[in-house]
Design a protein around this motif. Structure first.
Motif, PDB file in Angstrom:
ATOM      1  N   GLY A 243      11.509  17.575 -14.139  1.00  0.00           N
ATOM      2  CA  GLY A 243      12.692  18.600 -14.526  1.00  0.00           C
ATOM      3  C   GLY A 243      12.213  19.888 -13.328  1.00  0.00           C
ATOM      4  O   GLY A 243      11.692  20.297 -12.438  1.00  0.00           O
ATOM      5  N   THR A 244      12.279  21.109 -14.135  1.00  0.00           N
ATOM      6  CA  THR A 244      12.426  22.571 -13.510  1.00  0.00           C
ATOM      7  C   THR A 244      11.668  23.244 -13.837  1.00  0.00           C
ATOM      8  O   THR A 244      10.892  23.751 -12.467  1.00  0.00           O
ATOM      9  CB  THR A 244      13.802  23.145 -13.516  1.00  0.00           C
TER      10      THR A 244
ATOM     11  N   LYS B 282      19.819  24.770 -10.520  1.00  0.00           N
ATOM     12  CA  LYS B 282      20.076  25.533 -11.597  1.00  0.00           C
ATOM     13  C   LYS B 282      20.733  27.106 -11.489  1.00  0.00           C
ATOM     14  O   LYS B 282      20.540  28.168 -12.089  1.00  0.00           O
ATOM     15  CB  LYS B 282      19.317  25.325 -12.583  1.00  0.00           C
TER      16      LYS B 282
ATOM     17  N   GLY C 291      15.750  15.432  -3.123  1.00  0.00           N
ATOM     18  CA  GLY C 291      16.569  14.555  -3.485  1.00  0.00           C
ATOM     19  C   GLY C 291      16.571  13.586  -5.116  1.00  0.00           C
ATOM     20  O   GLY C 291      16.210  14.477  -5.998  1.00  0.00           O
ATOM     21  N   LEU C 292      17.104  12.374  -4.186  1.00  0.00           N
ATOM     22  CA  LEU C 292      16.975  11.909  -5.749  1.00  0.00           C
ATOM     23  C   LEU C 292      15.367  11.628  -6.595  1.00  0.00           C
ATOM     24  O   LEU C 292      14.779  10.342  -5.943  1.00  0.00           O
ATOM     25  CB  LEU C 292      17.808  10.181  -5.621  1.00  0.00           C
ATOM     26  N   LEU C 293      15.536  12.055  -7.463  1.00  0.00           N
ATOM     27  CA  LEU C 293      14.997  10.813  -9.014  1.00  0.00           C
ATOM     28  C   LEU C 293      14.204   9.823  -8.642  1.00  0.00           C
ATOM     29  O   LEU C 293      13.274   8.785  -8.497  1.00  0.00           O
ATOM     30  CB  LEU C 293      15.231  11.350 -10.287  1.00  0.00           C
TER      31      LEU C 293
ATOM     32  N   ARG D 149      11.501  11.232 -20.463  1.00  0.00           N
ATOM     33  CA  ARG D 149      12.204  12.832 -20.619  1.00  0.00           C
ATOM     34  C   ARG D 149      12.469  13.130 -22.862  1.00  0.00           C
ATOM     35  O   ARG D 149      11.726  12.499 -23.335  1.00  0.00           O
ATOM     36  CB  ARG D 149      13.498  12.665 -20.190  1.00  0.00           C
TER      37      ARG D 149
ATOM     38  N   MET E 139      22.180  10.821 -17.318  1.00  0.00           N
ATOM     39  CA  MET E 139      21.548  10.881 -16.401  1.00  0.00           C
ATOM     40  C   MET E 139      20.454   9.691 -16.090  1.00  0.00           C
ATOM     41  O   MET E 139      20.284   8.873 -15.008  1.00  0.00           O
ATOM     42  CB  MET E 139      20.099  12.417 -16.289  1.00  0.00           C
TER      43      MET E 139
ATOM     44  N   ASN F 287      21.033   7.346 -13.156  1.00  0.00           N
ATOM     45  CA  ASN F 287      19.396   6.261 -12.779  1.00  0.00           C
ATOM     46  C   ASN F 287      19.315   5.712 -12.726  1.00  0.00           C
ATOM     47  O   ASN F 287      18.852   4.596 -11.828  1.00  0.00           O
ATOM     48  CB  ASN F 287      18.082   6.898 -13.179  1.00  0.00           C
TER      49      ASN F 287
HETATM   50  O1  PNS Z   1      14.680  20.231 -16.646  1.00  0.00           O
HETATM   51  P1  PNS Z   1      15.332  19.784 -15.942  1.00  0.00           P
HETATM   52  O2  PNS Z   1      15.940  20.862 -15.451  1.00  0.00           O
HETATM   53  O3  PNS Z   1      16.858  19.585 -17.405  1.00  0.00           O
HETATM   54  O4  PNS Z   1      15.273  18.342 -15.338  1.00  0.00           O
HETATM   55  C1  PNS Z   1      16.749  18.240 -14.480  1.00  0.00           C
HETATM   56  C2  PNS Z   1      15.980  17.000 -13.591  1.00  0.00           C
HETATM   57  C3  PNS Z   1      15.346  17.595 -12.992  1.00  0.00           C
HETATM   58  C4  PNS Z   1      15.899  14.896 -14.141  1.00  0.00           C
HETATM   59  C5  PNS Z   1      17.914  16.607 -12.913  1.00  0.00           C
HETATM   60  O5  PNS Z   1      18.168  17.536 -12.460  1.00  0.00           O
HETATM   61  C6  PNS Z   1      16.893  15.046 -11.236  1.00  0.00           C
HETATM   62  O6  PNS Z   1      16.535  14.043 -11.669  1.00  0.00           O
HETATM   63  N1  PNS Z   1      17.517  15.499 -10.102  1.00  0.00           N
HETATM   64  C7  PNS Z   1      17.039  14.893  -8.968  1.00  0.00           C
HETATM   65  C8  PNS Z   1      18.870  14.397  -8.637  1.00  0.00           C
HETATM   66  C9  PNS Z   1      19.003  13.441  -8.839  1.00  0.00           C
HETATM   67  O7  PNS Z   1      18.189  12.365  -8.986  1.00  0.00           O
HETATM   68  N2  PNS Z   1      20.197  12.935  -9.428  1.00  0.00           N
HETATM   69  C10 PNS Z   1      20.685  12.176  -9.939  1.00  0.00           C
HETATM   70  C11 PNS Z   1      20.548  11.826 -11.489  1.00  0.00           C
HETATM   71  S1  PNS Z   1      21.355  11.922 -13.121  1.00  0.00           S
END
Ligand code: PNS
Length: 163
Positions: A10-11, A43, A74-76, A90, A104, A108
């Protein structure tokens, strides 16, 4: 032995009691939980720096034996793979969260089918709490004391000095 490690990404600008509630719930059902603060958030201008946010989470979770805090960019799913985590945790507060979370989770899954997204609901009393609302209300002089951990409240007071 089969252990489950999950990432709670998360942020966290800043950590709220809703996040903390979810961390507690998640930590009860997985063996290891990594709370991961996104470094390259899109954000807009954050209130707290990434190290400040990570530090607040660390302090608020230090008594939980199976929770650690990390940062990522980068990517989660890439971070999850690096961490050898099998799941992403989440929170869903209301139906309005669902669409974004569903997108998302599906993206993912497309990127890495080995990682599952787990959804949990925070306590009802936090269903309307978000970091964005906390910051907005606090900036306007509203009382958010019951909605964030005490240490976050202190940092908010120190950061938003004009209040
Ligand atoms: O608390 P948030 O801001 O809703 O979290 C969003 C988060 C960090 C989970 C999402 O933006 C993320 O995973 N960003 C990393 C980039 C990524 O993997 N993007 C593809 C996911 S669709």
């Amino acid at each position: 032995m089969h252990t489950v490690k999950a990432i709670y990404p998360g942020t966290f600008d800043p950590l709220t009691n809703g996040h903390l509630d979810l961390i507690m719930r998640g930590a009860k059902i997985v063996d290891e939980l990594v709370v991961a603060v996104l470094r390259n958030s899109e954000k807009g201008e954050p209130l707290f720096t990434v190290p400040e946010r990570a530090e607040m989470i660390r302090e608020a979770t230090h008594s939980f034996g199976n929770v650690t805090v990390a940062t990522f960019d980068g990517l989660l799913v890439d971070f999850a793979r690096e961490q050898k985590a099998k799941a992403v945790l989440r929170g869903i507060r209301a139906i309005s969260d669902y669409e974004y979370e569903f997108q998302m989770a599906m993206m993912n899954r497309k990127l890495n089918p080995d990682i599952e997204t787990l959804f949990m609901m925070p306590a009802e009393k936090y269903t309307y709490v978000s970091s964005r609302l906390i910051k907005g209300v606090f900036r306007l002089g509203g009382d958010v004391e019951a909605l964030v951990p005490p240490l976050v409240m202190e940092r908010l007071k120190a950061k938003v000095a004009f209040r």
